[in-house]
Design a protein around this motif. Structure first.
Motif, PDB file in Angstrom:
ATOM      1  N   GLY A  22       0.814  -1.216   0.000  1.00 29.43           N
ATOM      2  CA  GLY A  22       0.000   0.000   0.000  1.00 29.43           C
ATOM      3  C   GLY A  22       0.844   1.260   0.000  1.00 29.43           C
ATOM      4  N   CYS A  25       2.320   1.825  -3.503  1.00 29.21           N
ATOM      5  CA  CYS A  25       1.289   2.367  -4.402  1.00 29.21           C
ATOM      6  C   CYS A  25       1.034   3.849  -4.120  1.00 29.21           C
ATOM      7  CB  CYS A  25      -0.010   1.581  -4.243  1.00 29.21           C
ATOM      8  SG  CYS A  25       0.080  -0.115  -4.860  1.00 29.21           S
ATOM      9  N   PHE A  26       0.988   4.216  -2.816  1.00 25.57           N
ATOM     10  CA  PHE A  26       0.770   5.615  -2.444  1.00 25.57           C
ATOM     11  C   PHE A  26       1.902   6.509  -2.970  1.00 25.57           C
ATOM     12  CE2 PHE A  26       1.531   9.128   0.532  1.00 25.57           C
ATOM     13  CZ  PHE A  26       0.314   9.798   0.417  1.00 25.57           C
ATOM     14  N   ILE A  29       1.528   6.927  -6.808  1.00 25.67           N
ATOM     15  CA  ILE A  29       0.430   7.862  -7.116  1.00 25.67           C
ATOM     16  C   ILE A  29       0.857   9.298  -6.817  1.00 25.67           C
ATOM     17  CG2 ILE A  29      -1.890   8.571  -6.413  1.00 25.67           C
ATOM     18  CD1 ILE A  29      -2.489   5.557  -5.985  1.00 25.67           C
ATOM     19  N   ILE A  58      -3.377   6.076 -12.431  1.00 22.02           N
ATOM     20  CA  ILE A  58      -3.716   5.825 -11.023  1.00 22.02           C
ATOM     21  C   ILE A  58      -4.551   4.548 -10.883  1.00 22.02           C
ATOM     22  CG2 ILE A  58      -5.085   6.712  -9.077  1.00 22.02           C
ATOM     23  CD1 ILE A  58      -4.126   9.512  -9.849  1.00 22.02           C
ATOM     24  N   VAL A  62      -3.482   1.272  -8.617  1.00 21.52           N
ATOM     25  CA  VAL A  62      -4.356   0.741  -7.562  1.00 21.52           C
ATOM     26  C   VAL A  62      -4.736  -0.708  -7.850  1.00 21.52           C
ATOM     27  CG1 VAL A  62      -6.624   0.968  -6.465  1.00 21.52           C
ATOM     28  CG2 VAL A  62      -5.238   3.006  -6.922  1.00 21.52           C
ATOM     29  N   SER A  63      -5.165  -0.987  -9.100  1.00 23.01           N
ATOM     30  CA  SER A  63      -5.604  -2.351  -9.435  1.00 23.01           C
ATOM     31  C   SER A  63      -4.450  -3.339  -9.348  1.00 23.01           C
ATOM     32  CB  SER A  63      -6.220  -2.375 -10.843  1.00 23.01           C
ATOM     33  OG  SER A  63      -5.273  -1.955 -11.806  1.00 23.01           O
ATOM     34  N   LEU A  66      -3.760  -4.031  -5.605  1.00 22.67           N
ATOM     35  CA  LEU A  66      -4.770  -4.918  -5.017  1.00 22.67           C
ATOM     36  C   LEU A  66      -4.603  -6.350  -5.502  1.00 22.67           C
ATOM     37  CD1 LEU A  66      -7.910  -2.573  -5.224  1.00 22.67           C
ATOM     38  CD2 LEU A  66      -6.637  -3.228  -3.157  1.00 22.67           C
TER      39      LEU A  66
END
Length: 463
Positions: A22, A25-26, A29, A58, A62-63, A66
Motif C-alpha cells: 500500500g 502504491c501511495f 500515485i 492511477i 491501484v488495481s 490490489l
C-alpha cells in the motif's frame, strides 16, 4: 534494472506485507500527481500530461497493488494479474508511439532511387571537392541527406556537432533549431560561393509530376586567397546582415555593403510594403520573434522553407529589381514589428564583384581523400591568407611547399593558412586526436596477445 528488481520482489512476494504494498502504491500515485501538477503549472514545455492518462495511470497502480495482495498463492489470480499488466503495457506502448513520426519505407526507397539517378552522373562529371545544397525536403528534412546520398553539404544533425562552428554559422544567418543541428536555410548566395556550394538539388513540377534535378550555381572552390585583414573580422550575435557586410568589405577594397536595407512602409497591422534600392534577393530577419508561430506571406504567397525556422535564420523572400516593391504580411497572434534593418537586399552587382575577386584567387585541388587534400594556389601579393571553408581544428596538419605551417582561425571558426607571394603547393592531412596513441596501444595489445598465445602453446607442449 527495474525488471530485475520487480522479479526479485515477486519471488519474495509472500514476505511482503499488505501495508508495504500500500505504501509503494501511495508513493507511485504521489509521484504521478507531482508530474501532473508540474506539467500543468511549472514546466517550460508546452505539452501537458493528459487528464485521461493521469486517472488511467492511477487506476492501474491501484488495481495492480490490489491484485498483488490478492493473488499471492492463487495461480488463477496470478493469471489475471498478468493480463492486467499486459493490458497496461500495451496501452502504454501505444500511447508512447502513436505520436512518434516514422518514415515511410516506400518513400525512402523512392528517394534513394531518385537522388541516386541525379547524383551519380554528377560524381562522374565533376570529381572536384565541393558542396551540394539540397533544397528539396527529404528524409529527416534533409539534415543528413549528405550522409545518405554521399555528397558534401552544410546541414548536419548530430549530438557531436561542433557548437562553436554552429554558433558562427548561426551568426551568419543559418537556421539552427538547437545544439544538435544546423541547416542551410538562411544561407545566402554570397555564403554559397564562400562556402564552396557548387550545386543545388532542386525540385520542379513538369506535367504534374515533381522532378528532382541538379543545377550548377558557380565554379566555386574550397579555398580563396584573401586579404590578411579578414583574420581580424569577428561576428556579432544576431547580426547576420552586418556580419556578411564585414566579410565583403574586407574582401574587396571598394565594397562597403553587400546587403542593403530596403525601404519599408507599414500599411496596416502585420502588413508592410518594402521597396528594393538595388537588384537582388530579399531576406527577412526577425531575431525577437518566435517564427515557428508566425506565417509569412509575400504578395499573398506563403513562404515555406524546407525546415521550420525559429527566430535566428534569414528567410528568403524572392528576387526584386531596383525600384520594385512587394508586400509582406504576417499571420500571427502577436503584432510583428519591422524596422529599417529587418528586410535587406543582397546586391547582385556587388555579389558579382566579390565573386570575380574570389574567382581570380581560388585554390585548385589536385587530389583529395576523406582526410587528405593536395592543392595549388597562386598568390599575387604579400600579406595574404588562404581562407579554407573547412572548420578550424587543431588536428589538421598543414604543409606549404613541403614545410609545416600553423593554421589559424579566420571568420571565427574556419581555417586560415598564411601565404607569401608566389605559387604554392598546399597539403592538408587530418589526424584525429589520440589516433597515434590509440594505434600504439592497439599494436602493443596485439603483440602481447600473440606472445601470450605462444607461451600458452609452449606450456602445453612441455606438459
Amino acid at each position: 534494472l527495474l525488471i530485475k528488481l520487480a522479479y526479485e520482489s515477486w519471488l519474495k512476494r509472500e514476505e511482503l506485507s499488505n501495508g508495504l504494498i500500500g505504501k509503494v502504491c501511495f508513493v507511485l500515485i504521489s509521484l504521478i500527481g507531482v508530474g501532473y501538477l508540474y506539467s500543468h503549472f511549472a514546466s517550460a514545455v508546452e505539452q501537458q500530461l493528459d487528464n485521461h492518462l493521469f486517472w488511467l495511470s492511477i487506476l492501474f497502480v491501484v488495481s495492480n497493488g490490489l491484485l498483488i495482495m490478492w493473488s499471492r498463492t492463487s495461480k488463477l489470480k496470478q493469471l489475471l494479474l498478468c493480463l492486467v499488466i499486459a493490458l497496461e503495457m500495451g496501452l502504454n506502448f501505444n500511447q508512447m508511439l502513436k505520436a512518434t513520426p516514422f518514415e515511410s519505407e516506400t518513400r525512402f526507397r523512392e528517394d534513394m532511387l531518385e537522388f541516386s539517378n541525379v547524383l551519380e552522373p554528377l560524381y562522374e562529371k565533376d570529381e572536384d571537392l565541393y558542396r551540394v545544397d539540397n533544397a528539396v525536403r527529404g528524409i529527416d528534412n534533409g539534415y543528413n541527406s549528405s550522409f545518405l546520398y554521399n555528397y558534401h553539404s552544410t546541414p548536419y544533425y548530430s549530438s557531436t556537432l561542433n557548437n562553436s562552428l554552429r554558433k558562427t554559422l548561426e551568426n551568419l544567418g543559418l537556421n539552427s533549431k538547437n545544439e544538435r543541428r544546423i541547416s542551410s536555410v538562411g544561407q545566402t548566395e554570397f555564403l554559397d560561393y564562400l562556402f564552396n556550394v557548387r550545386y543545388k538539388i532542386e525540385a520542379s513540377k513538369t506535367a504534374g509530376a515533381t522532378v528532382v534535378k541538379i543545377n550548377e550555381t558557380a565554379q566555386t572552390s574550397m579555398g580563396y586567397v584573401v586579404p590578411k585583414e579578414l583574420t581580424k573580422v569577428h561576428f556579432v550575435e544576431k547580426d547576420p546582415f552586418g556580419n556578411q557586410n564585414k566579410i565583403a568589405k574586407n574582401l574587396v577594397e571598394d565594397v562597403q555593403k553587400i546587403v542593403v536595407p530596403a525601404e519599408l512602409r507599414q500599411e496596416k497591422r502585420n502588413s508592410y510594403q518594402y521597396t528594393a534600392k538595388v537588384d537582388g534577393m530579399a531576406y527577412l530577419y526577425l531575431p525577437n520573434n518566435q517564427m515557428e508561430k508566425v506565417k509569412v506571406y509575400v504578395d499573398n504567397q506563403l513562404i515555406t522553407p524546407k525546415v521550420e525556422i525559429r527566430n535566428q535564420a534569414l528567410l528568403s523572400l524572392g528576387d526584386l529589381k531596383k525600384g520594385e516593391s512587394a508586400t509582406i504580411s504576417f499571420k500571427s497572434d502577436e503584432e510583428i514589428i519591422l524596422d529599417s534593418t529587418s528586410i535587406q537586399i543582397l546586391d547582385t552587382t556587388v555579389l558579382n564583384q566579390v565573386k570575380e575577386e574570389l574567382s581570380e584567387n581560388r585554390l585548385k585541388i589536385s587530389e583529395w581523400k576523406d582526410s587528405h587534400i593536395k592543392a595549388t594556389v597562386d598568390v599575387k601579393t604579400d600579406d595574404k591568407v588562404l581562407f579554407m571553408s573547412i572548420p578550424y581544428d587543431q588536428n589538421w596538419v598543414v604543409k606549404v611547399d613541403g614545410r609545416k605551417v600553423a593554421p589559424s582561425r579566420i571568420l571565427d571558426d574556419f581555417m586560415g593558412i598564411p601565404l607569401t607571394k608566389g605559387s604554392h603547393q598546399v597539403e592538408l592531412s587530418f589526424i584525429p586526436q589520440g589516433f597515434l596513441l590509440g594505434a600504439v596501444i592497439s599494436l602493443a595489445s596485439l603483440i602481447g596477445l600473440g606472445a601470450l598465445e605462444i607461451l600458452k602453446k609452449r606450456s602445453k607442449a612441455k606438459k
